[in-house]
Design a protein around this motif. Structure first.
Motif, mmCIF file in Angstrom:
data_model
loop_
_atom_site.group_PDB
_atom_site.id
_atom_site.type_symbol
_atom_site.label_atom_id
_atom_site.label_comp_id
_atom_site.label_asym_id
_atom_site.label_seq_id
_atom_site.Cartn_x
_atom_site.Cartn_y
_atom_site.Cartn_z
ATOM 1 N N PRO A 181 98.438 28.031 -91.784
ATOM 2 C CA PRO A 181 99.394 26.922 -91.640
ATOM 3 C C PRO A 181 100.632 27.333 -90.835
ATOM 4 O O PRO A 181 101.165 26.541 -90.066
ATOM 5 C CB PRO A 181 99.773 26.566 -93.091
ATOM 6 C CG PRO A 181 98.687 27.149 -93.928
ATOM 7 C CD PRO A 181 98.223 28.365 -93.202
ATOM 8 N N LEU A 182 101.067 28.586 -91.024
ATOM 9 C CA LEU A 182 102.230 29.085 -90.286
ATOM 10 C C LEU A 182 101.955 29.055 -88.782
ATOM 11 O O LEU A 182 102.807 28.657 -87.986
ATOM 12 C CB LEU A 182 102.559 30.514 -90.734
ATOM 13 C CG LEU A 182 103.719 31.201 -90.016
ATOM 14 C CD1 LEU A 182 105.039 30.519 -90.367
ATOM 15 C CD2 LEU A 182 103.776 32.691 -90.381
ATOM 16 N N MET A 183 100.754 29.453 -88.394
ATOM 17 C CA MET A 183 100.374 29.494 -86.984
ATOM 18 C C MET A 183 100.434 28.095 -86.359
ATOM 19 O O MET A 183 101.069 27.893 -85.314
ATOM 20 C CB MET A 183 98.955 30.072 -86.859
ATOM 21 C CG MET A 183 98.481 30.278 -85.430
ATOM 22 S SD MET A 183 96.760 30.873 -85.347
ATOM 23 C CE MET A 183 96.887 32.450 -86.160
ATOM 24 N N PHE A 184 99.797 27.115 -87.007
ATOM 25 C CA PHE A 184 99.745 25.764 -86.439
ATOM 26 C C PHE A 184 101.121 25.099 -86.459
ATOM 27 O O PHE A 184 101.496 24.406 -85.508
ATOM 28 C CB PHE A 184 98.724 24.913 -87.194
ATOM 29 C CG PHE A 184 97.300 25.277 -86.874
ATOM 30 C CD1 PHE A 184 96.760 24.965 -85.639
ATOM 31 C CD2 PHE A 184 96.516 25.962 -87.783
ATOM 32 C CE1 PHE A 184 95.454 25.311 -85.317
ATOM 33 C CE2 PHE A 184 95.214 26.309 -87.480
ATOM 34 C CZ PHE A 184 94.679 25.981 -86.252
ATOM 35 N N ASN A 185 101.889 25.314 -87.517
ATOM 36 C CA ASN A 185 103.220 24.722 -87.591
ATOM 37 C C ASN A 185 104.132 25.297 -86.500
ATOM 38 O O ASN A 185 104.904 24.569 -85.873
ATOM 39 C CB ASN A 185 103.832 24.980 -88.971
ATOM 40 C CG ASN A 185 105.151 24.249 -89.157
ATOM 41 O OD1 ASN A 185 105.193 23.035 -89.306
ATOM 42 N ND2 ASN A 185 106.248 24.992 -89.145
ATOM 43 N N THR A 186 104.030 26.606 -86.269
ATOM 44 C CA THR A 186 104.852 27.258 -85.242
ATOM 45 C C THR A 186 104.531 26.709 -83.851
ATOM 46 O O THR A 186 105.439 26.465 -83.043
ATOM 47 C CB THR A 186 104.650 28.787 -85.275
ATOM 48 O OG1 THR A 186 104.964 29.270 -86.590
ATOM 49 C CG2 THR A 186 105.534 29.486 -84.271
ATOM 50 N N ILE A 187 103.237 26.496 -83.570
ATOM 51 C CA ILE A 187 102.830 25.929 -82.275
ATOM 52 C C ILE A 187 103.457 24.551 -82.073
ATOM 53 O O ILE A 187 103.955 24.217 -80.992
ATOM 54 C CB ILE A 187 101.290 25.818 -82.199
ATOM 55 C CG1 ILE A 187 100.655 27.207 -82.183
ATOM 56 C CG2 ILE A 187 100.858 25.016 -80.969
ATOM 57 C CD1 ILE A 187 101.043 28.066 -81.013
ATOM 58 N N LEU A 188 103.445 23.733 -83.121
ATOM 59 C CA LEU A 188 104.004 22.381 -83.019
ATOM 60 C C LEU A 188 105.504 22.413 -82.730
ATOM 61 O O LEU A 188 106.042 21.529 -82.075
ATOM 62 C CB LEU A 188 103.747 21.602 -84.317
ATOM 63 C CG LEU A 188 102.294 21.198 -84.599
ATOM 64 C CD1 LEU A 188 102.169 20.597 -85.995
ATOM 65 C CD2 LEU A 188 101.795 20.207 -83.559
#
Length: 479
Positions: free
Chosen positions: A123-130
């Protein structure tokens, strides 16, 4: 106002952040799939049954199913750096325990600790990309993540087969360990805090209901696919019933709270809902196929683990390299004209897979698997990115948590249903055999079961194709 968060060139060192996340994500996904092909060796060395060894996968999925829903809350309580360092620490500790594990309980404990790291990192990875990429560049960024996430599972089985031919299964973890340590050190040096810390109120009842609900569903479906009693098992029925009731109560509570733990109001956005549905279907197809093909290759065609890994390698690698391409095409043309052809290719490949038999050549399997992986690469990232793009920025943590949670559930459901259908197909075949003790009867029965399971996967893909016709490109205008 909120678009400030989407201007990385002024605020964020995008490349070091991406390198940190992608390195950690690659090793996490690699160690997950590399272990799958070592399960047969583990059963022999640790003197355990297939039902027991499956807990290495079930336990991993169970922890993800429990932890990922809480990730939306964690993203609002702790900084990016804190979560990244803790997730890598769990992954390193889990990998070290696994490398040293003298027995099955130690290895299972290691898998659970590893899952804690993965459950925080995804979740950290996808949230950071956004946050660090503006909407018009997110497709390419998600494509790069797709390259890493799909390339790791592609080489995992092949590498594992090679390791098992010359060393033992402990080395799968010993080789992963230094890369995780390097990712941690790189992240400590370069990872930046990208999200706003709002520290919403922690609702203990929501956490309890989420844990029982998502955990019960994942546990129930996983056991249905593994246990001898299947769907009629009291444990399976009880887990699914309790899980469903807890999820209903959890949903009601989230919708009536001012500050919910997981904001289900994200489902008011139709393209997000459609993205969730398509990603769910995609994960069911991917994970059921990843389970069925190695079994068909090793037990149906009697190939070695290394050879099976080599056969699956071209499709996995091509899928990985296709992800950045589909990302750029998504940024330029939108999702619909990628997702619809992707489902057509996927459903067609699965229809051919439903006709494979003991005389099918390795070249045919390579070609079909490659076509399947191309189709999947055209579906997954565009549907996911388009769905998340429709959410306002304050919903990003909740959107990524919902997407990742339902992916874990899709994995459990897809594999459980596929295994059940395969087992039923095997049983039906064996009932028609004159001599059940004939050694060749088992492999023929397994192939018949695999054919039935691929028909199920094809039907799921057709449902996804119908859904894709309702997809529209999201025009992002968060202000």
């Amino acid at each position: 106002m909120i678009l400030e968060n989407a201007q990385p060139s002024k605020q964020y060192k995008v490349m070091p952040i991406m390198i940190s996340l992608l390195t950690a994500g690659f090793i996490g996904m690699f160690s997950e799939t590399a272990l799958n092909i070592a399960l047969t060796d583990l059963m022999k060395e640790l003197h355990i049954t297939p039902a027991t060894v499956q807990w290495l996968t079930t336990g991993y999925l169970l922890v993800l199913g429990i932890l990922v829903p809480v990730s939306g809350l964690l993203l609002q309580w702790f900084t990016t750096r804190q979560l990244f360092i803790v997730s890598l620490a769990f992954s390193i500790i889990g990998t070290l325990i696994a490398a040293l594990a003298p027995s099955f309980p130690f290895l299972l404990a290691a898998r659970i600790v590893q899952a804690l790291g993965t459950g925080l990192l995804l979740p950290l990875m996808f949230n950071t990309i956004l946050v660090i990429f503006p909407p018009h560049k997110r497709g390419a960024a998600m494509g790069t993540i797709g390259l890493v996430i799909m390339f790791a599972p592609a080489i995992g089985p092949t590498f594992s087969g090679l390791v098992l031919e010359h060393l033992n299964w402990h080395w799968i973890f010993w080789i992963s360990l230094p890369f995780l340590v390097l990712a941690l050190l790189f992240g400590i040096a370069y990872m930046q805090n990208v999200s706003d810390i709002t520290k919403p109120k922690i609702d203990v009842l929501s956490i309890i209901l989420s844990t029982i609900g998502f955990g019960g569903i994942v546990f129930g479906f996983s056991n249905a696919g593994e246990g001898s009693d299947g769907w009629s098992s009291p444990t399976v029925i009880g887990s699914l019933t309790v899980g469903a009731i807890a999820l209903i109560l959890f949903s009601i509570r989230q919708l009536t709270m001012k500050q919910p733990m997981m904001n289900l109001r994200a489902f008011r956005y139709p393209m997000f809902v459609l993205g969730v549905v398509i990603v769910f279907i995609c994960m069911m197809v991917i994970l059921s196929t990843m389970l069925l093909l190695p079994m068909y290759l090793q037990s149906g065609l009697m190939l070695t683990a290394f050879t099976s890994g080599l056969i699956l390698l071209p499709g996995g690698i091509l899928n990985g390299f296709m992800s950045p391409v589909t990302g750029r095409l998504f940024d330029k043309y939108g999702p619909k004209w990628l997702v619809i052809p992707g489902f057509v290719i996927t459903a067609t490949a699965l229809s051919f897979f439903s006709n494979i038999n003991g005389a099918s050549t390795a070249l045919l399997i390579v070609a079909l698997h490659t076509c399947l992986m191309i189709g999947i690469s055209m579906i997954m990232m565009p549907a996911q990115t388009n769905g998340l793009n429709q959410l306002p920025p304050e919903f990003y943590p909740d959107g990524t948590a919902i997407m990742n949670t339902l992916q874990q559930m899709a994995g459990a459901i897809g594999t459980a249903v596929a295994v059940s259908i395969m087992a039923a197909g095997q049983k039906n075949y064996m009932s028609t055999v004159k001599n059940p003790n004939d050694p060749s009867a088992y492999s023929h029965a397994l192939i018949a079961g695999v054919q039935h399971a691929f028909i199920f996967a094809m039907i799921v893909a057709v449902i996804g194709l119908i859904s894709a016709f309702f997809m529209k490109r999201v025009k992002v205008n968060h202000s």
